[in-house]
Design an enzyme around this catalytic site. Sequence first.
Site, short mmCIF file in Angstrom:
data_model
loop_
_atom_site.label_atom_id
_atom_site.label_comp_id
_atom_site.label_asym_id
_atom_site.label_seq_id
_atom_site.Cartn_x
_atom_site.Cartn_y
_atom_site.Cartn_z
NE ARG A 65 -2.45 1.17 3.60
CZ ARG A 65 -3.22 1.37 4.68
NH1 ARG A 65 -4.53 1.41 4.55
NH2 ARG A 65 -2.69 1.50 5.87
CB THR B 257 -2.21 7.26 -3.14
OG1 THR B 257 -1.61 5.94 -3.27
CG2 THR B 257 -1.25 8.30 -3.69
CG ASP C 291 1.83 -0.57 19.90
OD1 ASP C 291 1.53 0.32 19.09
OD2 ASP C 291 2.08 -0.36 21.10
#
Length: 213
Positions: free
Chosen positions: A103, A107, A202
Amino acid sequence: MELHVANHPLIDHKVTILRDKDTTSPVFRLLVDELVTLLAYEATRHVRVEEREVETPLTKTVGIRISDPQPIIVPILRAGLGMLDGMTRLMPNAEVGFLGLKRDEETLEAITYANRLPDDLTGRQVFLIDPMLATGGSLIMAIDYVLERGAKDVTCVCLLAAPEGIENVREAVGDRANVNVVVAKVDEKLNEVGYIVPGLGDAGDRLYGIVDH
């Protein structure tokens, strides 16, 4: 697109421990493996089968076996690799393909960097595995890849999903194919940077780095 949330006390229990920031990495990996095996049971409920005659110690009988061509399991790299054992444990004869997507953090769009899939998936049941269905960008791209290669029966297996991602996938798929999404839990929403809330906190970093340990 059909959504199946695998509501089960054991799944809810394991997801809760998975979220806990104090859960150690060995326990975390074990939980992912156990959760995927439980989800694989649900995801393969409609796997195609055929009759087969076998000879038992006493007589002949007719049972069923998974039909040929065998299903193909496609982990979305790299995080999907941490889910592979849980899937192949139930379908050891399934073929395994790989699709590398990441990813763009600005964007939020998926970028392809690796592709090892058969050119022709006509007649194959495809199981896409990815831990997180957040915006849906990676999963939509993966679905498009297998549909372009002739697949018409696709099942996506994820640990956590966000409502926004589910709707994005639903809209992108339309009526092009029979696509099922099987998840352990649907969370509340995405935050401003496209991460699932409450998600894994986390521990999310461990989920994406699970194949490195």
